[in-house]
Design a protein around this motif. Structure first.
Motif, PDB file in Angstrom:
ATOM      1  N   GLU A 111      32.166  40.979  -0.781  1.00  0.00           N
ATOM      2  CA  GLU A 111      31.922  39.942  -1.795  1.00  0.00           C
ATOM      3  C   GLU A 111      30.490  39.424  -1.690  1.00  0.00           C
ATOM      4  O   GLU A 111      29.842  39.170  -2.704  1.00  0.00           O
ATOM      5  N   LYS A 112      30.006  39.262  -0.475  1.00  0.00           N
ATOM      6  CA  LYS A 112      28.638  38.772  -0.270  1.00  0.00           C
ATOM      7  C   LYS A 112      27.634  39.712  -0.934  1.00  0.00           C
ATOM      8  O   LYS A 112      26.689  39.272  -1.589  1.00  0.00           O
ATOM      9  N   ASP A 113      27.837  41.022  -0.767  1.00  0.00           N
ATOM     10  CA  ASP A 113      26.932  41.994  -1.388  1.00  0.00           C
ATOM     11  C   ASP A 113      27.041  41.961  -2.910  1.00  0.00           C
ATOM     12  O   ASP A 113      26.034  42.047  -3.609  1.00  0.00           O
ATOM     13  N   TRP A 114      28.273  41.849  -3.445  1.00  0.00           N
ATOM     14  CA  TRP A 114      28.437  41.767  -4.897  1.00  0.00           C
ATOM     15  C   TRP A 114      27.718  40.528  -5.441  1.00  0.00           C
ATOM     16  O   TRP A 114      27.068  40.574  -6.475  1.00  0.00           O
ATOM     17  N   ASP A 115      27.833  39.406  -4.714  1.00  0.00           N
ATOM     18  CA  ASP A 115      27.211  38.161  -5.160  1.00  0.00           C
ATOM     19  C   ASP A 115      25.686  38.222  -5.132  1.00  0.00           C
ATOM     20  O   ASP A 115      25.024  37.475  -5.846  1.00  0.00           O
ATOM     21  N   SER A 116      25.126  39.120  -4.320  1.00  0.00           N
ATOM     22  CA  SER A 116      23.664  39.206  -4.219  1.00  0.00           C
ATOM     23  C   SER A 116      23.047  40.068  -5.324  1.00  0.00           C
ATOM     24  O   SER A 116      21.833  40.115  -5.469  1.00  0.00           O
ATOM     25  N   ILE A 117      23.873  40.722  -6.124  1.00  0.00           N
ATOM     26  CA  ILE A 117      23.357  41.566  -7.208  1.00  0.00           C
ATOM     27  C   ILE A 117      22.952  40.675  -8.380  1.00  0.00           C
ATOM     28  O   ILE A 117      23.757  39.876  -8.864  1.00  0.00           O
ATOM     29  N   PRO A 118      21.705  40.773  -8.843  1.00  0.00           N
ATOM     30  CA  PRO A 118      21.259  39.938  -9.966  1.00  0.00           C
ATOM     31  C   PRO A 118      22.099  40.210 -11.220  1.00  0.00           C
ATOM     32  O   PRO A 118      22.443  41.355 -11.512  1.00  0.00           O
ATOM     33  N   SER A 119      22.387  39.169 -11.962  1.00  0.00           N
ATOM     34  CA  SER A 119      23.222  39.321 -13.152  1.00  0.00           C
ATOM     35  C   SER A 119      22.520  40.107 -14.255  1.00  0.00           C
ATOM     36  O   SER A 119      23.164  40.647 -15.145  1.00  0.00           O
ATOM     37  N   ASP A 120      21.178  40.168 -14.201  1.00  0.00           N
ATOM     38  CA  ASP A 120      20.424  40.910 -15.213  1.00  0.00           C
ATOM     39  C   ASP A 120      19.932  42.266 -14.693  1.00  0.00           C
ATOM     40  O   ASP A 120      18.976  42.826 -15.205  1.00  0.00           O
ATOM     41  N   LEU A 121      20.601  42.792 -13.694  1.00  0.00           N
ATOM     42  CA  LEU A 121      20.158  44.043 -13.073  1.00  0.00           C
ATOM     43  C   LEU A 121      20.055  45.189 -14.070  1.00  0.00           C
ATOM     44  O   LEU A 121      19.051  45.903 -14.107  1.00  0.00           O
ATOM     45  N   ALA A 122      21.059  45.377 -14.907  1.00  0.00           N
ATOM     46  CA  ALA A 122      21.030  46.498 -15.847  1.00  0.00           C
ATOM     47  C   ALA A 122      19.859  46.390 -16.809  1.00  0.00           C
ATOM     48  O   ALA A 122      19.203  47.391 -17.122  1.00  0.00           O
ATOM     49  N   LYS A 123      19.584  45.176 -17.266  1.00  0.00           N
ATOM     50  CA  LYS A 123      18.503  44.969 -18.233  1.00  0.00           C
ATOM     51  C   LYS A 123      17.125  45.066 -17.572  1.00  0.00           C
ATOM     52  O   LYS A 123      16.161  45.474 -18.205  1.00  0.00           O
ATOM     53  N   ASN A 124      17.032  44.719 -16.297  1.00  0.00           N
ATOM     54  CA  ASN A 124      15.738  44.642 -15.615  1.00  0.00           C
ATOM     55  C   ASN A 124      15.663  45.534 -14.379  1.00  0.00           C
ATOM     56  O   ASN A 124      15.002  45.202 -13.396  1.00  0.00           O
ATOM     57  N   VAL A 125      16.308  46.668 -14.437  1.00  0.00           N
ATOM     58  CA  VAL A 125      16.322  47.558 -13.276  1.00  0.00           C
ATOM     59  C   VAL A 125      14.909  47.959 -12.852  1.00  0.00           C
ATOM     60  O   VAL A 125      14.613  48.029 -11.660  1.00  0.00           O
ATOM     61  N   ASP A 126      14.014  48.186 -13.800  1.00  0.00           N
ATOM     62  CA  ASP A 126      12.637  48.558 -13.443  1.00  0.00           C
ATOM     63  C   ASP A 126      11.930  47.419 -12.707  1.00  0.00           C
ATOM     64  O   ASP A 126      11.136  47.648 -11.796  1.00  0.00           O
ATOM     65  N   HIS A 127      12.234  46.197 -13.075  1.00  0.00           N
ATOM     66  CA  HIS A 127      11.643  45.050 -12.385  1.00  0.00           C
ATOM     67  C   HIS A 127      12.095  45.035 -10.928  1.00  0.00           C
ATOM     68  O   HIS A 127      11.288  44.865 -10.015  1.00  0.00           O
ATOM     69  N   TYR A 128      13.399  45.209 -10.709  1.00  0.00           N
ATOM     70  CA  TYR A 128      13.941  45.131  -9.360  1.00  0.00           C
ATOM     71  C   TYR A 128      13.564  46.347  -8.507  1.00  0.00           C
ATOM     72  O   TYR A 128      13.411  46.229  -7.296  1.00  0.00           O
ATOM     73  N   LEU A 129      13.385  47.482  -9.131  1.00  0.00           N
ATOM     74  CA  LEU A 129      13.015  48.676  -8.366  1.00  0.00           C
ATOM     75  C   LEU A 129      11.507  48.808  -8.177  1.00  0.00           C
ATOM     76  O   LEU A 129      11.048  49.205  -7.104  1.00  0.00           O
ATOM     77  N   TYR A 130      10.737  48.515  -9.240  1.00  0.00           N
ATOM     78  CA  TYR A 130       9.308  48.827  -9.216  1.00  0.00           C
ATOM     79  C   TYR A 130       8.401  47.620  -9.386  1.00  0.00           C
ATOM     80  O   TYR A 130       7.186  47.747  -9.355  1.00  0.00           O
ATOM     81  N   GLY A 131       8.970  46.439  -9.605  1.00  0.00           N
ATOM     82  CA  GLY A 131       8.161  45.246  -9.740  1.00  0.00           C
ATOM     83  C   GLY A 131       7.500  45.063 -11.096  1.00  0.00           C
ATOM     84  O   GLY A 131       6.553  44.301 -11.228  1.00  0.00           O
ATOM     85  N   THR A 132       7.980  45.747 -12.119  1.00  0.00           N
ATOM     86  CA  THR A 132       7.422  45.583 -13.453  1.00  0.00           C
ATOM     87  C   THR A 132       7.836  44.223 -14.013  1.00  0.00           C
ATOM     88  O   THR A 132       8.668  43.518 -13.434  1.00  0.00           O
ATOM     89  N   ARG A 133       7.266  43.857 -15.136  1.00  0.00           N
ATOM     90  CA  ARG A 133       7.585  42.587 -15.791  1.00  0.00           C
ATOM     91  C   ARG A 133       9.037  42.588 -16.241  1.00  0.00           C
ATOM     92  O   ARG A 133       9.552  43.587 -16.723  1.00  0.00           O
ATOM     93  N   LYS A 134       9.705  41.429 -16.092  1.00  0.00           N
ATOM     94  CA  LYS A 134      11.103  41.305 -16.509  1.00  0.00           C
ATOM     95  C   LYS A 134      11.219  41.315 -18.015  1.00  0.00           C
ATOM     96  O   LYS A 134      10.361  40.807 -18.719  1.00  0.00           O
ATOM     97  N   ASN A 135      12.305  41.884 -18.527  1.00  0.00           N
ATOM     98  CA  ASN A 135      12.629  41.822 -19.952  1.00  0.00           C
ATOM     99  C   ASN A 135      13.274  40.466 -20.237  1.00  0.00           C
ATOM    100  O   ASN A 135      14.033  39.951 -19.415  1.00  0.00           O
ATOM    101  N   PRO A 136      12.982  39.915 -21.402  1.00  0.00           N
ATOM    102  CA  PRO A 136      13.559  38.603 -21.749  1.00  0.00           C
ATOM    103  C   PRO A 136      15.059  38.690 -22.005  1.00  0.00           C
ATOM    104  O   PRO A 136      15.637  39.653 -22.261  1.00  0.00           O
TER     105      PRO A 136
END
Length: 92
Positions: free
Chosen positions: A67-92
């Motif tokens: 549960e702790k690991d599930w809770d640490s996943i950002p809610s916008d991960l699918a929309k901003n995967v490039d941000h979380y993987l590569y540090g690009t600008r977040k999508n609005p």
């Protein structure tokens, strides 16, 4: 049954027999197969060629996440995967 080994594996088997640990190449292979059978018995089955339901596999894997690991996943991960993987600008 006949098998063909690459040079490195052949040398390894030969070295094992020469060391006196095994009496023959057959003994080395039998011991290796016994270890492989033990490992396969204790490990989950690899993905099949479609015989098993994909959803069941995903659910089985998801059940292994805490549960702790599930809770640490950002809610916008699918929309901003490039941000979380590569540090690009977040999508609005």
């Amino acid at each position: 049954m006949r098998i063909t080994l690459n040079k490195e594996s052949e040398k390894f088997v030969s070295d094992q027999v020469s060391s006196g640990r095994y009496r023959s190449a057959d003994d080395v292979v039998q011991h290796g197969l016994a270890l492989l059978q033990e490992r396969e018995k204790d490990s989950p089955s690899p993905p099949s060629n479609g015989d098993v339901n994909l959803l069941e596999n995903v659910q089985r894997l998801a059940n292994g996440v805490s549960e702790k690991d599930w809770d640490s996943i950002p809610s916008d991960l699918a929309k901003n995967v490039d941000h979380y993987l590569y540090g690009t600008r977040k999508n609005p």
